[in-house]
Design a protein around this motif. Structure first.
Motif, mmCIF file in Angstrom:
data_model
loop_
_atom_site.group_PDB
_atom_site.id
_atom_site.type_symbol
_atom_site.label_atom_id
_atom_site.label_comp_id
_atom_site.label_asym_id
_atom_site.label_seq_id
_atom_site.Cartn_x
_atom_site.Cartn_y
_atom_site.Cartn_z
ATOM 1 N N ALA A 25 1.176 -1.145 -0.604
ATOM 2 C CA ALA A 25 0.250 0.247 0.351
ATOM 3 C C ALA A 25 1.220 1.062 0.097
ATOM 4 O O ALA A 25 0.545 1.871 -0.444
ATOM 5 N N GLY A 26 1.668 0.937 1.096
ATOM 6 C CA GLY A 26 2.529 2.369 0.449
ATOM 7 C C GLY A 26 3.276 2.998 -0.453
ATOM 8 O O GLY A 26 3.647 3.928 -1.498
ATOM 9 N N VAL A 27 3.834 1.410 -1.053
ATOM 10 C CA VAL A 27 5.139 1.354 -2.086
ATOM 11 C C VAL A 27 3.600 2.012 -3.405
ATOM 12 O O VAL A 27 3.858 2.741 -4.053
ATOM 13 N N ALA A 28 1.974 1.479 -3.478
ATOM 14 C CA ALA A 28 1.251 2.332 -4.163
ATOM 15 C C ALA A 28 1.001 4.352 -4.421
ATOM 16 O O ALA A 28 0.652 4.550 -4.953
ATOM 17 N N ALA A 29 0.822 4.277 -3.432
ATOM 18 C CA ALA A 29 0.587 5.271 -3.041
ATOM 19 C C ALA A 29 1.721 6.746 -3.189
ATOM 20 O O ALA A 29 1.915 7.370 -3.015
ATOM 21 N N TYR A 30 2.795 5.976 -3.180
ATOM 22 C CA TYR A 30 3.557 6.473 -2.956
ATOM 23 C C TYR A 30 5.248 6.743 -4.337
ATOM 24 O O TYR A 30 6.359 7.414 -4.692
ATOM 25 N N ALA A 31 5.238 5.948 -4.755
ATOM 26 C CA ALA A 31 5.527 5.089 -6.411
ATOM 27 C C ALA A 31 6.321 6.666 -6.947
ATOM 28 O O ALA A 31 7.075 6.797 -7.308
ATOM 29 N N LEU A 32 5.063 7.138 -7.576
ATOM 30 C CA LEU A 32 5.354 8.668 -7.968
ATOM 31 C C LEU A 32 6.484 9.688 -6.634
ATOM 32 O O LEU A 32 7.148 10.699 -8.292
ATOM 33 N N VAL A 33 6.623 9.526 -5.895
ATOM 34 C CA VAL A 33 7.537 10.758 -5.266
ATOM 35 C C VAL A 33 8.333 10.216 -6.622
ATOM 36 O O VAL A 33 9.355 10.815 -6.112
ATOM 37 N N ALA A 34 9.336 8.794 -6.045
ATOM 38 C CA ALA A 34 10.485 8.259 -6.790
ATOM 39 C C ALA A 34 11.086 9.029 -8.078
ATOM 40 O O ALA A 34 11.889 9.185 -7.933
ATOM 41 N N LEU A 35 9.907 8.913 -8.654
ATOM 42 C CA LEU A 35 9.727 9.265 -10.413
ATOM 43 C C LEU A 35 9.998 10.609 -10.210
ATOM 44 O O LEU A 35 10.158 11.419 -11.238
ATOM 45 N N ASN A 36 9.742 11.395 -9.374
ATOM 46 C CA ASN A 36 9.193 12.972 -9.550
ATOM 47 C C ASN A 36 11.151 13.725 -9.499
ATOM 48 O O ASN A 36 12.059 13.664 -8.706
ATOM 49 N N ASP A 37 11.323 14.239 -10.738
ATOM 50 C CA ASP A 37 12.715 14.929 -10.952
ATOM 51 C C ASP A 37 13.020 16.151 -10.113
ATOM 52 O O ASP A 37 13.993 16.513 -10.504
ATOM 53 N N GLY A 38 11.580 17.200 -10.176
ATOM 54 C CA GLY A 38 11.436 18.068 -9.880
ATOM 55 C C GLY A 38 12.057 18.678 -8.595
ATOM 56 O O GLY A 38 12.760 17.735 -7.542
ATOM 57 N N VAL A 39 12.415 19.821 -9.001
ATOM 58 C CA VAL A 39 12.689 21.055 -7.819
ATOM 59 C C VAL A 39 11.420 22.072 -7.548
ATOM 60 O O VAL A 39 11.438 22.665 -8.874
ATOM 61 N N GLN A 404 4.209 16.342 -10.975
ATOM 62 C CA GLN A 404 4.979 15.793 -12.157
ATOM 63 C C GLN A 404 5.245 16.961 -14.184
ATOM 64 O O GLN A 404 6.143 17.645 -13.724
ATOM 65 N N ALA A 405 3.690 17.669 -14.334
ATOM 66 C CA ALA A 405 3.973 17.858 -14.903
ATOM 67 C C ALA A 405 4.588 19.810 -14.924
ATOM 68 O O ALA A 405 4.690 20.225 -16.202
ATOM 69 N N ARG A 406 4.333 20.135 -14.336
ATOM 70 C CA ARG A 406 4.394 21.618 -13.409
ATOM 71 C C ARG A 406 5.805 21.856 -13.778
ATOM 72 O O ARG A 406 6.759 22.452 -14.035
ATOM 73 N N TRP A 407 6.790 20.504 -13.494
ATOM 74 C CA TRP A 407 8.422 20.694 -13.497
ATOM 75 C C TRP A 407 8.348 20.369 -15.113
ATOM 76 O O TRP A 407 9.557 21.102 -15.352
ATOM 77 N N ILE A 408 8.190 19.466 -15.685
ATOM 78 C CA ILE A 408 8.352 19.044 -17.229
ATOM 79 C C ILE A 408 7.711 20.827 -17.939
ATOM 80 O O ILE A 408 9.208 21.392 -18.630
ATOM 81 N N LYS A 409 7.122 21.105 -17.259
ATOM 82 C CA LYS A 409 6.749 22.641 -17.786
ATOM 83 C C LYS A 409 7.983 23.632 -17.741
ATOM 84 O O LYS A 409 7.977 24.652 -18.822
ATOM 85 N N ARG A 516 -0.491 12.143 -19.787
ATOM 86 C CA ARG A 516 0.223 10.933 -21.075
ATOM 87 C C ARG A 516 2.093 12.358 -21.469
ATOM 88 O O ARG A 516 3.059 11.395 -21.668
ATOM 89 N N LEU A 517 1.510 13.234 -21.310
ATOM 90 C CA LEU A 517 2.380 13.918 -21.231
ATOM 91 C C LEU A 517 3.876 13.836 -20.175
ATOM 92 O O LEU A 517 4.910 13.248 -20.701
ATOM 93 N N VAL A 518 3.643 13.168 -18.833
ATOM 94 C CA VAL A 518 4.646 12.121 -17.784
ATOM 95 C C VAL A 518 4.636 11.167 -18.141
ATOM 96 O O VAL A 518 6.275 10.912 -18.086
ATOM 97 N N VAL A 519 3.670 10.429 -18.662
ATOM 98 C CA VAL A 519 4.242 9.151 -19.094
ATOM 99 C C VAL A 519 5.855 8.878 -20.130
ATOM 100 O O VAL A 519 6.493 8.881 -19.934
ATOM 101 N N GLN A 520 5.595 10.121 -21.762
ATOM 102 C CA GLN A 520 6.589 10.297 -22.168
ATOM 103 C C GLN A 520 7.604 10.864 -21.842
ATOM 104 O O GLN A 520 8.969 10.064 -22.542
ATOM 105 N N TYR A 521 7.503 11.011 -20.832
ATOM 106 C CA TYR A 521 8.830 12.625 -20.110
ATOM 107 C C TYR A 521 9.533 11.796 -19.332
ATOM 108 O O TYR A 521 10.809 11.803 -19.445
ATOM 109 N N GLN A 522 8.880 10.769 -18.496
ATOM 110 C CA GLN A 522 9.797 9.353 -17.824
ATOM 111 C C GLN A 522 10.217 8.549 -18.445
ATOM 112 O O GLN A 522 12.139 8.021 -18.530
ATOM 113 N N VAL A 523 10.022 8.075 -19.455
ATOM 114 C CA VAL A 523 10.252 7.115 -20.335
ATOM 115 C C VAL A 523 11.691 8.067 -21.088
ATOM 116 O O VAL A 523 12.902 7.243 -21.177
ATOM 117 N N LEU A 524 11.560 8.849 -21.789
ATOM 118 C CA LEU A 524 12.863 9.621 -22.138
ATOM 119 C C LEU A 524 13.972 9.751 -21.203
ATOM 120 O O LEU A 524 15.311 9.782 -21.653
#
Length: 567
Positions: A25-39, A404-409, A516-524
């Motif tokens: 449950a913790g992994v599911a809730a916070y998995a996107l925290v690990a992928l977020n590379d933003g400041v 995450q989309a805000r950081w991509i912007k 879609r933007l976030v998925v494409q960004y993370q893949v790249l």
């Protein structure tokens, strides 16, 4: 499950599966925290200190002035990671996922919850949408304090099963973990929720205890009772706040203010999350059937055996409700007294740091009262629990995707600024941000722009200010003050009378659905596909930098001819 039970109980379900479910449950809730590379926000300031290793300034200007020197130790540990920003995200994910496991074990060790209830407690606590910005670098001390407190509570409860030297070691470790959690002052008050739990589950007839029972409890647990006020007294004597932080967490004792803050706290931390979850469930009625079938299968496999809602009697439910109310009161009081209320999302959700546990306990109590029959949770109750946690998860994922989309912007903006000839020739940038990418219109702090400009062009000589009447004059006047033009804000070289420009940000020619933007960004990003990444960033925003002639720009000999537009 009590200490005397074996790894496999009569239900046939192994004990490790409980921990696995809580951790999952913790992994599911916070998995996107690990992928977020933003400041974000103050993370720009902290990231700059980490990059430069400017610990003397960091320690004296921020942590010592705020009366939090231990924060510097926490940040010093991050310095040894190859990439402090991404390293923090990975550590945050692991610690938050582990918090679910600790919470489940707390439920079991308390002796007040069944196995199924303890799992439900962990599910509710890790998914409850109250603290929404764990990906922010600045909250590293908050995260450590939270996990230290959970660890201290678990050590204290488990010490009751040991004796002699082992018991003393566990309690000493619990006291050390508690002390480390006090770096966030609200845990000073919250510690008494742990004391109340120890008392309620360790004293016979807690409502009418004997003198002998009270004396025995006091002898065993007096360090836990005295540690918070002792810590607070020593902190106020030897580490007073000063400078910009002199009024930090000042008490606001107006009755009207206290009442308003208390009501807003309950509404934002408890009521609104449930309302939004119910709206989410009603928007997807087709999910009701598969969830009901899953609940029925779980009820058949687990609910009729020893994983049952074994303590579902109404007196126990009312006691649980009372303990949840106590948790909420102790967790909210420090913030209410300082007139700080958790926001629904964004930076100020940090004020809801302690609300996940109270919310989970209160929810369990309501489930006991409404959905228990013959000391068992009904299939309808289990289905409602699953739907509620699922809706909470969906909301958390949507929030993380938006940030995450805000950081991509932001990366797209920096990408264009680096390529615009003459765009860095100014000191003051008035920002008109009309982009719809990422989070809904979110105001940027001036030092966020300073951090982005620093990353693009180097130096600390540029500031960005929202082009709005209020912020324009107020912040511009503040930028002329010496305290403002400091390394703490990445503005040590700023000349507020230098040249000015208008920075306009609009949506670019490429439009993406947010997910879609976030998925494409993370893949790249993960594939390190640089050319494709640049093409992606190039199409998200469009920039224009236009010189502005202003009477305040007395140090600007001539408006630079540079500037232009990025498409």
């Amino acid at each position: 499950m009590t200490a005397g039970q074996t790894a496999r109980d009569p239900s046939g379900v192994p004990r490790w599966l409980d921990d696995a479910l809580a951790f999952a449950a913790g992994v599911a809730a916070y998995a996107l925290v690990a992928l977020n590379d933003g400041v974000y926000w103050d993370g720009w300031l902290t990231a700059a200190y980490l990059e430069e290793g400017n610990w003397q300034s960091l320690y004296h200007d921020q942590f010592l002035a705020a009366g939090r020197p231990l924060y510097a130790v926490f940040w010093w540990l991050l310095r040894y990671l190859p990439d402090p920003v991404l390293g923090y995200k990975a550590l945050a994910f692991l610690l938050l996922a582990t918090s679910g496991l600790l919470i489940r074990r707390l439920g079991v060790e308390s002796g007040a919850l069944s196995r199924l209830e303890s799992i439900a407690l962990a599910l509710l606590a890790v998914t409850w949408p109250v603290f929404e910005v764990w990906f922010e670098l600045t909250f590293w001390p908050y995260l450590l304090a939270y996990v230290f407190f959970l660890l201290a509570a678990w050590l204290a409860l488990t010490s009751r099963r040991s004796s002699g030297r082992q018991r003393r070691r566990r309690r000493l470790a619990a006291l050390i973990a508690l002390t480390l959690s006090f770096t966030v002052e609200s845990f000073l008050v919250f510690t008494y929720a742990l004391v109340a739990l120890l008392y309620a589950t360790g004293v016979e007839r807690p409502l009418k205890p004997s003198r002998r029972a009270l004396a025995a409890f006091a002898r065993s647990w007096w360090p836990f009772v005295l540690l918070p006020p002792l810590f607070w007294l020593l902190h106020e004597l030897f580490l007073p706040r000063r400078g910009l932080y002199a009024g930090l967490n000042a008490l606001v004792l107006s009755p009207a203010s206290l009442a308003g803050a208390a009501v807003a706290f309950a509404r934002n931390a408890l009521v609104l999350p449930v309302e939004e979850a119910i709206r989410t469930i009603l928007r997807h009625p087709l999910l009701l059937l598969p969830i009901w079938l899953l609940a029925a299968a779980l009820d058949d496999r687990l609910g009729r055996r020893d994983l049952a809602w074994q303590r579902g009697d109404r007196p126990a439910a009312w006691r649980l409700l009372g303990f949840g109310a106590l948790l909420f009161l102790l967790g909210s009081t420090p913030y209410v007294l300082a007139d700080k209320v958790p926001a629904v999302d964004g930076w100020d959700t940090r004020h809801g740091l302690l609300m996940a546990l109270p919310a989970a306990v209160l929810s369990l109590a309501v489930l006991r009262l409404v959905f228990c029959r013959r000391r068992r949770l009904t299939t309808a109750g289990l289905a409602f629990l699953l739907l509620l946690c699922g809706a909470f998860l969906a909301g958390r994922w949507a929030s993380d995707v938006a940030w995450q989309a805000r950081w991509i912007k932001d990366r797209s903006v920096m990408h264009h600024l680096a390529r615009l000839p003459g765009a860095g020739d100014y000191s003051v940038y008035w920002v008109r941000d009309r982009s719809t990418v990422g989070r809904r219109p979110e105001p940027y702090r001036f030092y966020e722009w300073a951090g982005m400009f620093r990353r693009v062009w180097g130096g600390e000589s540029r500031i960005g200010l929202d082009d709005a009447p209020v912020s324009r004059r107020r912040l511009f006047e503040a930028s002329r003050q010496a305290w403002f033009r400091d390394r703490a804000y990445l503005l040590s070289e700023l000349d507020p009378r230098g040249c000015q420009a208008l920075l306009e940000i609009d949506d670019g020619p490429r439009r993406y659905a947010r997910l879609r933007l976030v998925v494409q960004y993370q893949v790249l990003r993960l594939l390190r596909w640089r050319s494709k990444m640049e093409a992606l960033l190039d199409g998200i925003t469009r920039l224009a930098v236009t010189p502005v002639a202003a009477p305040e720009a007395t140090s600007c000999a001539a408006v630079p001819a540079g500037g232009g537009e990025g498409r």
